[in-house]
Motif scaffolding. Structure first.
Motif, PDB file in Angstrom:
ATOM      1  N   GLU A   1       0.829  -1.212   0.000  1.00 42.23           N
ATOM      2  CA  GLU A   1       0.000   0.000   0.000  1.00 42.23           C
ATOM      3  C   GLU A   1       0.858   1.254   0.000  1.00 42.23           C
ATOM      4  O   GLU A   1       0.511   2.249  -0.650  1.00 42.23           O
ATOM      5  N   ASP A   2       1.987   1.235   0.679  1.00 40.92           N
ATOM      6  CA  ASP A   2       2.882   2.396   0.670  1.00 40.92           C
ATOM      7  C   ASP A   2       3.483   2.613  -0.713  1.00 40.92           C
ATOM      8  O   ASP A   2       3.624   3.765  -1.171  1.00 40.92           O
TER       9      ASP A   2
ATOM     10  N   THR B   1       0.971   4.179  -2.864  1.00 42.35           N
ATOM     11  CA  THR B   1       0.843   5.593  -2.515  1.00 42.35           C
ATOM     12  C   THR B   1       1.913   6.427  -3.212  1.00 42.35           C
ATOM     13  O   THR B   1       1.640   7.516  -3.725  1.00 42.35           O
ATOM     14  N   ARG B   2       3.145   5.920  -3.244  1.00 43.64           N
ATOM     15  CA  ARG B   2       4.221   6.639  -3.930  1.00 43.64           C
ATOM     16  C   ARG B   2       3.987   6.680  -5.439  1.00 43.64           C
ATOM     17  O   ARG B   2       4.245   7.709  -6.089  1.00 43.64           O
TER      18      ARG B   2
ATOM     19  N   LYS C   1       1.081   6.631  -6.935  1.00 41.57           N
ATOM     20  CA  LYS C   1      -0.008   7.581  -7.179  1.00 41.57           C
ATOM     21  C   LYS C   1       0.459   9.016  -7.004  1.00 41.57           C
ATOM     22  O   LYS C   1       0.059   9.910  -7.759  1.00 41.57           O
TER      23      LYS C   1
END
Length: 352
Positions: free
Chosen positions: A99-100, A103-104, A106
């Motif tokens: 998920e991290d 996030t990066r 995106k």
């Protein structure tokens, strides 16, 4: 000697078997990479792996906006390893993004502004259509990417040609489109309110410009006339004809009063009127357009007897006419007391 030959034959068979296994592994990897993702030669039965259909899960009382805003990864299950990857001949694919990491990815896509630009495949705006984000930070329509994969026959990014990417459904373009629509609606509403307030102010406040002020008073006068006609319970044509009749009678009365109050000029007044005639220096009769005899100059020797007998009349309005011309004009006039042919004023006359 026989044992040595048998040993060499065993080595040769092992090498050939290893070469066969290696070639089959590479063929399986190429087939899986280019033909079909679920086809594998490592499967002893050589069958397609059929994915079980997803079960429909009821959302209960969950709203449509909450369902649309939920981001999720499309290919949640990793593809099966090929025979070459299992034997270590080809590097295995990288692990799934966390998920991290998503996030990066995106954040990098937002920094590039991909959601604000058209889709790179169909060159149309995203609007509210489904949108997917690849692990390489490129954004496309979900339907466009699916059609590209179907017609190209391989899973490769249309922009950077990266293979074996992951896809995630996002709604950045939809949120941006709704925000732009809200801004346009607010701008239209504010413009409508401002124009309506300006129209009300124009109806109540007189402008400073001369042309606009004239239009303002014309509109006010038109409103008064319309309201007066609207509340008038008689026939409009008859009402207007009565007004015209009253105006004509009033005009006649004022003309009669003006004629009655015109006093006859004295001798000093006639001298002043004659001096005005001399200053004007016009010596033609306005009726017959022939020359007049000047009262201040002697008659020339070459003047005919006919011109000497044509007397000149001086009016109290300082206009000169031939006596015969003025008498003919008075004879043809329908008024009881005719007015001057030039200035239309009531006059007294004197022969000069």
């Amino acid at each position: 000697m026989n044992m040595y030959v048998i040993f060499l034959q065993g080595l040769t068979s092992k090498a050939s078997n290893k070469l066969v296994i290696t070639s089959v592994a590479f063929q399986d990897h190429i087939t899986c990479s280019l033909l079909h993702p679920n086809f594998s030669l490592s499967d002893p039965l050589m069958r397609y792996k059929i994915q079980a259909p997803r079960k429909r899960v009821e959302r209960g009382l969950q709203t449509q906006d909450q369902q649309e805003e939920r981001e999720y990864v499309l290919d949640s299950a990793p593809p099966p390893l090929t025979l070459a990857q299992k034997l270590g001949l080809v590097a295995a694919p990288a692990g799934r993004l966390t998920e991290d990491e998503w996030t990066r990815v995106k954040a990098r896509s937002v920094q590039q502004g991909d959601s604000a630009q058209p889709c790179a495949i169909c060159r149309e705006e995203f609007c509210l259509q489904p949108q997917v984000l690849l692990s390489c930070s490129h954004v496309f329509h979900r339907a466009c990417l699916k059609a590209f994969e179907r017609f190209s026959g391989r899973k490769c990014c249309p922009m950077c040609r990266k293979e074996q990417y992951e896809t995630r459904v996002i709604y950045d373009a939809a949120r941006l489109f709704r925000h732009q629509c809200a801004i346009r609606i607010q701008a239209c509403w504010r413009g409508y309110v401002a124009r309506r307030r300006y129209r009300k102010l124009r109806k109540s406040i007189c402008p400073k410009d001369k042309l606009l002020r004239r239009k303002f008073f014309e509109a006010k006068l038109q409103e008064l006339n319309d309201s007066f006609v609207r509340y008038c319970h008689t026939d409009t044509e008859a009402f207007l004809s009565d007004i015209n009749r009253s105006l004509s009678s009033s005009r006649q009365v004022f003309q009669q009063l003006e004629r009655k109050h015109v006093s006859e000029p004295q001798e000093s007044d006639w001298d002043r009127i004659q001096s005005q005639v001399i200053q004007r220096d016009v010596w033609d009769c306005p009726i017959c357009l022939t020359a007049l005899c000047r009262p201040s100059l002697p008659t020339e020797a070459g003047t005919s007897s006919h011109r000497q007998h044509r007397r000149t009349m001086l009016l109290s309005c300082s206009h000169l006419f031939h006596q015969l011309c003025l008498e003919a004009f008075e004879a043809f006039s329908i008024e009881s007391r005719p007015s001057c042919p030039l200035c239309r004023s009531v006059y007294h006359k004197k022969t000069i």
